[in-house]
Write a protein that holds these residues in place. Sequence first.
Motif, mmCIF file in Angstrom:
data_model
loop_
_atom_site.group_PDB
_atom_site.id
_atom_site.type_symbol
_atom_site.label_atom_id
_atom_site.label_comp_id
_atom_site.label_asym_id
_atom_site.label_seq_id
_atom_site.Cartn_x
_atom_site.Cartn_y
_atom_site.Cartn_z
ATOM 1 N N MET A 1 -1.169 17.773 5.038
ATOM 2 C CA MET A 1 -0.784 16.132 4.779
ATOM 3 C C MET A 1 -0.357 15.905 3.206
ATOM 4 O O MET A 1 -1.029 16.433 2.407
ATOM 5 N N LEU A 2 0.756 15.267 3.230
ATOM 6 C CA LEU A 2 1.332 15.175 1.771
ATOM 7 C C LEU A 2 0.517 14.197 0.909
ATOM 8 O O LEU A 2 -0.239 13.280 1.474
ATOM 9 N N PRO A 3 0.176 14.649 -0.266
ATOM 10 C CA PRO A 3 -0.588 13.636 -1.119
ATOM 11 C C PRO A 3 -0.052 12.182 -1.204
ATOM 12 O O PRO A 3 1.404 12.033 -1.274
ATOM 13 N N ALA A 4 -0.708 11.173 -1.002
ATOM 14 C CA ALA A 4 -0.402 9.701 -1.158
ATOM 15 C C ALA A 4 -0.004 9.586 -2.635
ATOM 16 O O ALA A 4 -0.744 10.032 -3.625
ATOM 17 N N GLU A 5 1.021 8.881 -2.857
ATOM 18 C CA GLU A 5 1.615 8.332 -4.112
ATOM 19 C C GLU A 5 1.860 6.761 -4.169
ATOM 20 O O GLU A 5 2.343 6.630 -3.238
ATOM 21 N N TRP A 6 1.823 6.338 -5.410
ATOM 22 C CA TRP A 6 2.094 4.860 -5.531
ATOM 23 C C TRP A 6 3.770 4.842 -5.652
ATOM 24 O O TRP A 6 4.173 5.605 -6.731
ATOM 25 N N HIS A 7 4.298 3.890 -5.251
ATOM 26 C CA HIS A 7 5.727 3.564 -5.533
ATOM 27 C C HIS A 7 5.866 2.172 -5.847
ATOM 28 O O HIS A 7 5.463 1.261 -5.022
ATOM 29 N N LEU A 8 6.564 1.874 -7.009
ATOM 30 C CA LEU A 8 6.481 0.582 -7.370
ATOM 31 C C LEU A 8 8.094 -0.080 -7.315
ATOM 32 O O LEU A 8 8.803 0.735 -7.530
ATOM 33 N N THR A 9 8.186 -1.163 -7.009
ATOM 34 C CA THR A 9 9.517 -2.003 -6.925
ATOM 35 C C THR A 9 9.591 -3.232 -7.199
ATOM 36 O O THR A 9 8.397 -3.967 -7.281
ATOM 37 N N GLN A 10 10.823 -3.842 -7.675
ATOM 38 C CA GLN A 10 10.678 -5.421 -7.884
ATOM 39 C C GLN A 10 11.502 -5.894 -6.810
ATOM 40 O O GLN A 10 11.909 -7.349 -6.758
ATOM 41 N N ASP A 11 12.074 -5.261 -5.746
ATOM 42 C CA ASP A 11 12.881 -5.558 -4.755
ATOM 43 C C ASP A 11 11.901 -5.863 -3.537
ATOM 44 O O ASP A 11 11.525 -5.116 -2.821
ATOM 45 N N THR A 52 9.141 -11.299 -13.320
ATOM 46 C CA THR A 52 9.463 -10.666 -12.002
ATOM 47 C C THR A 52 8.062 -10.004 -11.267
ATOM 48 O O THR A 52 7.310 -9.604 -11.975
ATOM 49 N N ALA A 53 7.864 -10.332 -10.058
ATOM 50 C CA ALA A 53 6.601 -9.744 -9.309
ATOM 51 C C ALA A 53 7.058 -8.194 -9.194
ATOM 52 O O ALA A 53 8.118 -7.690 -9.136
ATOM 53 N N VAL A 54 6.035 -7.388 -9.194
ATOM 54 C CA VAL A 54 5.958 -5.953 -8.979
ATOM 55 C C VAL A 54 5.284 -5.428 -7.849
ATOM 56 O O VAL A 54 3.892 -6.170 -7.736
ATOM 57 N N PHE A 55 5.846 -5.037 -6.671
ATOM 58 C CA PHE A 55 5.436 -4.483 -5.383
ATOM 59 C C PHE A 55 4.906 -3.183 -5.417
ATOM 60 O O PHE A 55 5.888 -2.371 -5.902
ATOM 61 N N GLY A 56 3.698 -2.752 -4.856
ATOM 62 C CA GLY A 56 3.498 -1.370 -4.885
ATOM 63 C C GLY A 56 3.080 -0.946 -3.302
ATOM 64 O O GLY A 56 2.413 -1.651 -2.859
ATOM 65 N N ARG A 57 3.457 0.244 -2.946
ATOM 66 C CA ARG A 57 2.734 0.665 -1.918
ATOM 67 C C ARG A 57 2.436 2.295 -2.190
ATOM 68 O O ARG A 57 2.863 3.124 -2.936
ATOM 69 N N LEU A 58 1.143 2.603 -1.226
ATOM 70 C CA LEU A 58 0.658 3.848 -1.426
ATOM 71 C C LEU A 58 0.872 4.696 -0.180
ATOM 72 O O LEU A 58 0.525 4.278 0.708
ATOM 73 N N GLU A 59 1.818 5.581 -0.462
ATOM 74 C CA GLU A 59 2.619 6.163 0.594
ATOM 75 C C GLU A 59 2.490 7.808 0.469
ATOM 76 O O GLU A 59 2.720 8.480 -0.466
ATOM 77 N N SER A 60 2.236 8.560 1.820
ATOM 78 C CA SER A 60 2.235 9.815 2.209
ATOM 79 C C SER A 60 3.323 9.992 3.079
ATOM 80 O O SER A 60 3.140 9.533 4.394
ATOM 81 N N GLY A 61 4.115 10.941 2.836
ATOM 82 C CA GLY A 61 5.264 11.055 3.845
ATOM 83 C C GLY A 61 6.066 9.622 4.078
ATOM 84 O O GLY A 61 6.550 8.957 3.077
ATOM 85 N N ASN A 62 5.895 9.287 5.070
ATOM 86 C CA ASN A 62 6.674 7.747 5.678
ATOM 87 C C ASN A 62 5.506 6.781 6.092
ATOM 88 O O ASN A 62 5.813 5.848 6.704
ATOM 89 N N GLU A 63 4.491 7.105 5.948
ATOM 90 C CA GLU A 63 3.135 6.416 6.125
ATOM 91 C C GLU A 63 2.483 5.722 4.895
ATOM 92 O O GLU A 63 2.235 6.248 3.976
ATOM 93 N N VAL A 64 2.555 4.128 5.131
ATOM 94 C CA VAL A 64 1.982 3.433 3.976
ATOM 95 C C VAL A 64 0.456 3.221 4.338
ATOM 96 O O VAL A 64 -0.059 3.043 5.275
ATOM 97 N N HIS A 65 -0.201 3.702 3.414
ATOM 98 C CA HIS A 65 -1.712 3.366 3.310
ATOM 99 C C HIS A 65 -2.301 2.363 2.924
ATOM 100 O O HIS A 65 -3.502 2.145 2.806
#
Length: 295
Positions: A1-11, A52-65
């Motif tokens: 399994m790929l390691p999970a990483e945080w991805h941030l966006t303002q969109d 502006t708000a900042v949104f984050g998702r913890l993702e591994s591959g295409n799966e959000v955790h």
Amino acid sequence: MLPAEWHLTQDVHDFLARAGDFLRSRPALHNTPLTDIEKLRVHRPDALGPLTAVFGRLESGNEVHAVSYLTPRGRLGLTPLNVEQADALAAHLAGLGHSPANVIADHRTATAYADSWQRHTGAAPALFWRTHLYRLGTLTPPRPQPQGRGRLAGGTDREHVVRWCREFCVDVGEQSSIELIDAGSWDDSRFGDRHFTFWETPEGTPVSMAAATSVIGGMVRIDPVYTPAHLRGHGYAGAVTVEASRAALTAGATDVVLFTDPDNPTSNALYQRIGYVHIADFAGYKFSPSSCGST
């Protein structure tokens, strides 16, 4: 399994396209992120100036955790995280210069994040909010039911609703909402998008009030429930909560939830009697100023 990483966006639209299914997968536990992010999605873009708000998702591959979101006013909301995930997010936000004023999440997650944020920034956390989360099981109207009936509040009830919401905020010490109400910024307060129900006496006098969010991801949250002090002890709060809960189910909600004060045994017992089941504990921590920048 790929390691999970945080991805941030303002969109927010891109964020919801990627993380919306995850948020809707546990609507009761994710009730606050669902309502907060929806409000950020529809909010007037100029209402809070350049912030502006900042949104984050913890993702591994295409799966959000997991999901995070930092509001323009500095509140960090989180879905459940383990200690390592919370620490990775704290390090990531600190490294980018973001500086939450506080964090709200389930108790374990909020505590883990608060500890990590202090290690990474030196900002000391202080517990300011504790609550139980309840989810509706089988709705059970109180017996005996107080005399009167439920009624949806309309436009002509606005002044009454605003006054009682302010009284509720005074009771619970919710100063930020009091300031918004007093400034005439009702729509920007957390009550501005709610649907209100009154319990009225047979003579048509409102004696209790319950508010509910719109259905989002199959979830409705009942909040707040308020009865003026001199009218308490007659069963009005239970009756109006049942009416608001029934309306939520009729509107299509699959999960109806509410938060309660752990130090109020009366309200906790009341909600259990009408069919609500305790499913989690939540907490909020404020942070002292740190060396990181602000959003």
